[in-house]
Design a protein around this motif. Structure first.
Motif, PDB file in Angstrom:
ATOM      1  N   PHE A   1      -9.517  29.182  25.931  1.00  0.00           N
ATOM      2  CA  PHE A   1      -9.291  28.318  24.771  1.00  0.00           C
ATOM      3  C   PHE A   1      -9.914  28.929  23.527  1.00  0.00           C
ATOM      4  O   PHE A   1      -9.296  28.961  22.470  1.00  0.00           O
ATOM      5  N   LEU A   2     -11.128  29.439  23.648  1.00  0.00           N
ATOM      6  CA  LEU A   2     -11.797  30.055  22.499  1.00  0.00           C
ATOM      7  C   LEU A   2     -11.016  31.272  22.009  1.00  0.00           C
ATOM      8  O   LEU A   2     -10.864  31.473  20.800  1.00  0.00           O
ATOM      9  N   GLU A   3     -10.503  32.065  22.927  1.00  0.00           N
ATOM     10  CA  GLU A   3      -9.681  33.214  22.543  1.00  0.00           C
ATOM     11  C   GLU A   3      -8.433  32.761  21.795  1.00  0.00           C
ATOM     12  O   GLU A   3      -8.063  33.349  20.778  1.00  0.00           O
TER      13      GLU A   3
ATOM     14  N   LYS B   1      -8.791  21.792   3.748  1.00  0.00           N
ATOM     15  CA  LYS B   1      -8.967  23.220   4.037  1.00  0.00           C
ATOM     16  C   LYS B   1     -10.302  23.525   4.694  1.00  0.00           C
ATOM     17  O   LYS B   1     -10.550  24.644   5.111  1.00  0.00           O
ATOM     18  N   LYS B   2     -11.142  22.525   4.802  1.00  0.00           N
ATOM     19  CA  LYS B   2     -12.427  22.710   5.456  1.00  0.00           C
ATOM     20  C   LYS B   2     -12.340  22.106   6.856  1.00  0.00           C
ATOM     21  O   LYS B   2     -11.783  21.053   7.049  1.00  0.00           O
ATOM     22  N   GLY B   3     -12.878  22.766   7.800  1.00  0.00           N
ATOM     23  CA  GLY B   3     -12.867  22.196   9.140  1.00  0.00           C
ATOM     24  C   GLY B   3     -12.678  23.239  10.210  1.00  0.00           C
ATOM     25  O   GLY B   3     -12.528  24.430   9.935  1.00  0.00           O
ATOM     26  N   LYS B   4     -12.661  22.760  11.407  1.00  0.00           N
ATOM     27  CA  LYS B   4     -12.600  23.643  12.564  1.00  0.00           C
ATOM     28  C   LYS B   4     -11.175  23.972  12.972  1.00  0.00           C
ATOM     29  O   LYS B   4     -10.955  24.859  13.765  1.00  0.00           O
ATOM     30  N   MET B   5     -10.198  23.223  12.472  1.00  0.00           N
ATOM     31  CA  MET B   5      -8.789  23.434  12.796  1.00  0.00           C
ATOM     32  C   MET B   5      -8.486  23.153  14.267  1.00  0.00           C
ATOM     33  O   MET B   5      -7.565  23.698  14.849  1.00  0.00           O
ATOM     34  N   LEU B   6      -9.286  22.268  14.881  1.00  0.00           N
ATOM     35  CA  LEU B   6      -9.094  21.980  16.309  1.00  0.00           C
ATOM     36  C   LEU B   6      -7.787  21.245  16.583  1.00  0.00           C
ATOM     37  O   LEU B   6      -7.099  21.548  17.556  1.00  0.00           O
TER      38      LEU B   6
ATOM     39  N   ALA C   1      -0.804  23.808  18.684  1.00  0.00           N
ATOM     40  CA  ALA C   1      -0.262  25.131  19.006  1.00  0.00           C
ATOM     41  C   ALA C   1      -0.378  25.425  20.499  1.00  0.00           C
ATOM     42  O   ALA C   1       0.550  25.975  21.105  1.00  0.00           O
ATOM     43  N   LEU C   2      -1.488  25.049  21.096  1.00  0.00           N
ATOM     44  CA  LEU C   2      -1.684  25.256  22.531  1.00  0.00           C
ATOM     45  C   LEU C   2      -0.664  24.446  23.331  1.00  0.00           C
ATOM     46  O   LEU C   2      -0.099  24.935  24.307  1.00  0.00           O
ATOM     47  N   GLY C   3      -0.417  23.226  22.908  1.00  0.00           N
ATOM     48  CA  GLY C   3       0.578  22.397  23.586  1.00  0.00           C
ATOM     49  C   GLY C   3       1.957  23.037  23.562  1.00  0.00           C
ATOM     50  O   GLY C   3       2.677  23.040  24.569  1.00  0.00           O
ATOM     51  N   TYR C   4       2.329  23.598  22.429  1.00  0.00           N
ATOM     52  CA  TYR C   4       3.612  24.288  22.351  1.00  0.00           C
ATOM     53  C   TYR C   4       3.630  25.524  23.239  1.00  0.00           C
ATOM     54  O   TYR C   4       4.635  25.831  23.871  1.00  0.00           O
ATOM     55  N   GLN C   5       2.519  26.229  23.293  1.00  0.00           N
ATOM     56  CA  GLN C   5       2.465  27.416  24.153  1.00  0.00           C
ATOM     57  C   GLN C   5       2.627  27.010  25.616  1.00  0.00           C
ATOM     58  O   GLN C   5       3.275  27.700  26.388  1.00  0.00           O
TER      59      GLN C   5
END
Length: 78
Positions: free
Chosen positions: A5-7, A47-52, A58-62
């Protein structure tokens, strides 16, 4: 320890950040100064944040085998 996940997060975060900056540039083209002022506050916050959240989208689509980041990243930043 291998943290996939981190990668993945490190892979997509720059793309999400870029997409958010592009979105912010678009919304700041507003001509009404009162609306533009409020949009500026919003753009400073988004624009500030972790983008989690975007990373999880994106992970769900992958996971559904849609690996096209050009398709997924705009959805991740909405």
């Amino acid at each position: 320890m291998n943290n996939k996940f981190l990668e993945f997060y490190k892979k997509v975060k720059p793309n999400i950040e870029k997409s958010i900056l592009e979105f912010n540039e678009e919304i700041l083209n507003e001509t009404n100064e009162e609306i533009k002022s409020n949009l500026q506050i919003f753009s400073d916050l988004n624009k500030k944040g972790k983008m989690l959240r975007g990373t999880l989208i994106a992970l769900g689509y992958q996971l559904t085998e849609i690996n096209n980041l050009d398709y997924v990243i705009p959805l991740s930043t909405s």
